[in-house]
Design an enzyme around this catalytic site. Sequence first.
Site, PDB file in Angstrom:
ATOM      1  N   ARG B  63       0.843  -1.202   0.000  1.00  0.00           N
ATOM      2  CA  ARG B  63       0.000   0.000   0.000  1.00  0.00           C
ATOM      3  C   ARG B  63       0.876   1.250   0.000  1.00  0.00           C
ATOM      4  O   ARG B  63       0.520   2.281  -0.548  1.00  0.00           O
ATOM      5  CB  ARG B  63      -0.960   0.014   1.195  1.00  0.00           C
ATOM      6  CG  ARG B  63      -1.734   1.315   1.316  1.00  0.00           C
ATOM      7  CD  ARG B  63      -3.016   1.202   2.128  1.00  0.00           C
ATOM      8  NE  ARG B  63      -2.866   0.511   3.376  1.00  0.00           N
ATOM      9  CZ  ARG B  63      -2.277   1.027   4.466  1.00  0.00           C
ATOM     10  NH1 ARG B  63      -1.800   2.248   4.459  1.00  0.00           N
ATOM     11  NH2 ARG B  63      -2.190   0.318   5.578  1.00  0.00           N
ATOM     12  N   TYR B 116     -14.793  15.994 -16.844  1.00  0.00           N
ATOM     13  CA  TYR B 116     -15.433  14.692 -16.709  1.00  0.00           C
ATOM     14  C   TYR B 116     -16.480  14.723 -15.577  1.00  0.00           C
ATOM     15  O   TYR B 116     -16.244  15.287 -14.507  1.00  0.00           O
ATOM     16  CB  TYR B 116     -14.362  13.619 -16.446  1.00  0.00           C
ATOM     17  CG  TYR B 116     -14.938  12.297 -16.028  1.00  0.00           C
ATOM     18  CD1 TYR B 116     -15.941  11.702 -16.787  1.00  0.00           C
ATOM     19  CD2 TYR B 116     -14.512  11.661 -14.877  1.00  0.00           C
ATOM     20  CE1 TYR B 116     -16.504  10.512 -16.397  1.00  0.00           C
ATOM     21  CE2 TYR B 116     -15.058  10.454 -14.482  1.00  0.00           C
ATOM     22  CZ  TYR B 116     -16.071   9.890 -15.254  1.00  0.00           C
ATOM     23  OH  TYR B 116     -16.624   8.694 -14.859  1.00  0.00           O
ATOM     24  N   ASP B 186      -6.056  17.951 -16.145  1.00  0.00           N
ATOM     25  CA  ASP B 186      -6.390  16.577 -16.496  1.00  0.00           C
ATOM     26  C   ASP B 186      -5.991  16.397 -17.964  1.00  0.00           C
ATOM     27  O   ASP B 186      -6.630  16.935 -18.860  1.00  0.00           O
ATOM     28  CB  ASP B 186      -7.881  16.319 -16.276  1.00  0.00           C
ATOM     29  CG  ASP B 186      -8.230  14.850 -16.459  1.00  0.00           C
ATOM     30  OD1 ASP B 186      -7.559  14.176 -17.261  1.00  0.00           O
ATOM     31  OD2 ASP B 186      -9.180  14.375 -15.812  1.00  0.00           O
ATOM     32  N   LYS B 211      -7.414   5.105 -19.874  1.00  0.00           N
ATOM     33  CA  LYS B 211      -7.699   5.516 -21.239  1.00  0.00           C
ATOM     34  C   LYS B 211      -6.500   5.195 -22.140  1.00  0.00           C
ATOM     35  O   LYS B 211      -6.020   4.089 -22.131  1.00  0.00           O
ATOM     36  CB  LYS B 211      -8.084   6.997 -21.238  1.00  0.00           C
ATOM     37  CG  LYS B 211      -9.166   7.351 -20.185  1.00  0.00           C
ATOM     38  CD  LYS B 211     -10.436   6.575 -20.403  1.00  0.00           C
ATOM     39  CE  LYS B 211     -11.581   6.843 -19.441  1.00  0.00           C
ATOM     40  NZ  LYS B 211     -11.329   6.901 -18.024  1.00  0.00           N
TER      41      LYS B 211
END
Lengths: 405, 420
Positions: B63, B116, B186, B211
Amino acid sequence: MSASPSRWTTSVRTGSAVETDPYRATSAPLYQTATFAQESPTEFGEFDYTRTDNPTRRSTEALLAELEGAAHALCYASGMAAIAAVLRLVQPGERVLLGRDLYGGTQRFAHGHLPGVQVEHVDLEPDEFGRRVQLEAALRRGGVRLVLFETPSNPRLAITDIAAVAAIAHRHDALVVVDGTVMTPWLQRPLDLGADVVIHSATKGLAGHGDVTAGVVATQSAELAETLQKKRNTDGSALAPFESWLLARGVRTLGVRIERAQATALQLAKALQRGPGLEAVHYPGLESHPGHALHQSQATGAGVLITLEADTAERAEALVRGARLFSTAVSFGGVSSSISLPHHMSHASVPRGAAPRPGENLVRLSIGLESPDDLLEDLRQAMSHASRHVVAEPSQRVAAVSNSD
Amino acid sequence: MSPRPTTTPPPAPRRTGTSERTAYVRAGRRPDPSTGAVVAPIHQTTTFAQAGLGGDLGFTYSRAGNPTVAALEEALGALEGAPPAVCHKTGMAAITALFLGVLQGGDRVAIARAVYGGTVRLAREILDPLGIEATFFDPTDAESVDAALAGAPRLVFIETPANPTLELVDVAAIAARAAGALLAVDNTFQTPLGLQPLELGADVSVYSTTKFIEGHDATLGGALVARDEALLTRLRRITKSVGSTQSPFEAWLTLRGLTTLPLRYEQHCESALVVAEALEAHPFTETVRHPGLASFPQRELAEQQHRFGRRIQLHGGIVTLQIRGGFDAAVRFLGSLRLVLVAENLGAPGTLATHPASMTHGDVPADQRKAAGIDEGLVRLSIGLEDPADLIADLCRALDASQRETPSRGSAKVSEEVAS
């Protein structure tokens, strides 16, 4: 609580794809896909995007829900992501009550990342008259959204009466959240005892092979599950398909792993009681453990963690340094045994104002699937190494601090 | 398919150099020291044994850090001349970590109006309850920018080209005006190949690696790229605290995807322009948008801001269209596609069609959608790597079908809830 025999069947059969897979695969396929094509632009199929839902994750969630006796289970990217998701249900102005002995990461999140939320640690153990005065008083002040604790706690392995705390908290409309990581649903099902939410770091016993970082939240409440699902879709913290698949694979052997490892743990705990320089051996399976009877009433086994209390910090450190078969590593509940100093490792991140960090003299053992004789032999040689070391030379201070586990 | 001959490239954007392209194949990757394997193993492990206390070799718990994830982080940072990036389970987890890592209760964040839908939802559902105020502004309007900056936001968040309107934002201009705030861009649509936000003055590049970067529709992932070490430390810390770190297997697949990103991305861009031109010529389309089209309203900014690949200027793989007949025609169009799949996501090998108003932006309130220019009839296409001729045939056939009055397969009832 008596063991339900069906958990042996549940753990190997639920979530199998035989009924749904076109090839009747007995091991569910891994849907490593981000997207699902839609037949129609206005009527969407069951799945559209893996952040929202994924067949592999869903089948793992069905398995975990059934083992837990829960209506709903949600898988997260890590145990901390699961804990953060539940703690984020608390709104600014509300309060959270935490047990006193708690994983360091939970304390770091509660104290550092819940702006406007009052976070307090309370005693959950009854006094000699069977009353939980501090808990009752804290709840009476109002505004408590949830009470979160571990039982057995990490690393001191103290036992809390889930049903008793739930009864008190519910009188004040607080949610009762149990971090069940140390037990796994195999040994303890907090929802059956009155808890509203169970959290697991599935990284530990549930996945059990030290190869997956994952978390689970389980609940009976459809409303709570829906809220958590919406938030998880918003913040993108759901478990990935491959990890979901590995987690389900780990659960298939949960019973055999835990039963074997805890039998070894009991054997080692008994043997260690006579260890040189050890002031106490904390293991809920020992009759000498103060919470032994209570634990037996709410769980079907004592688990795989043992905490040793050495007479000095130096001896504790030397014991860890001397172990050879036990690896020095954070995390627990895996197939191989590990040894750690919670003060410096899993609980190093406990912030100021939180509960006191575990003492430097505590050593946590996680028992795996090696031969009990080999493990005992390793601890014996580590203890004699520690005895020589503590007498011979002063300890080197630990420089590096690990914030993990 | 031959693209439109490009005019003389303007000097501003740097042509993708050889060493940069090599980084896509090599950065973060070195042979496995124990076996010599040229592809390093996937470290699918939670824990790292320590040689005694404090004797870890840089990794303790996955983690907090994992060698496979670290390789991806090193590669993504190198592509922008930055230190290792911070990688997350999803693009939304990356944006969540950015917001929670730099903002506190009482802070303000200024977000471009066209972003988005998940980012808008995040502002409403996660920031708002924490007392973090989000203001939405029009990044193409100087007055709106100044008004947003007058509120002294700690963070300014923009997206270019915006999803799904393809509205471009002049990153350097915003960076110059927003000097007192952190600027995050972004850059999911352009990838580091098509735009280098940090070079243009931004502080953080944000990616949904789901993407183009992974590009095979097989993983979810997110990344934050920054140069400031103190900022990176804060982003790493919040990522570890909330446990949204990328997983080893997904990181490994993403690293694989990165290897072919320059090849894939340039093809996405080239095919998108070819398809956009064909759609523009079709009688049933009202508006077709792609930053490479001569008709694109911000053509000048596109030419000035977007970088060049080997053959062409990189204007992205996304095309949007408005079909004559609005929403009903869009529904018939989507329902008639055969080769093109109706699905969320973009930047995948296969061409995907999305109806933003009901799918990716369904959680954005209707009035906010309208203000952002997301029409109910707008269709977004992510052009894949198929032969563009096949795509054009399928799209044109569906356009013809969109004008027939036969009822579509689905009802026109659009659920607001399913949007991811």
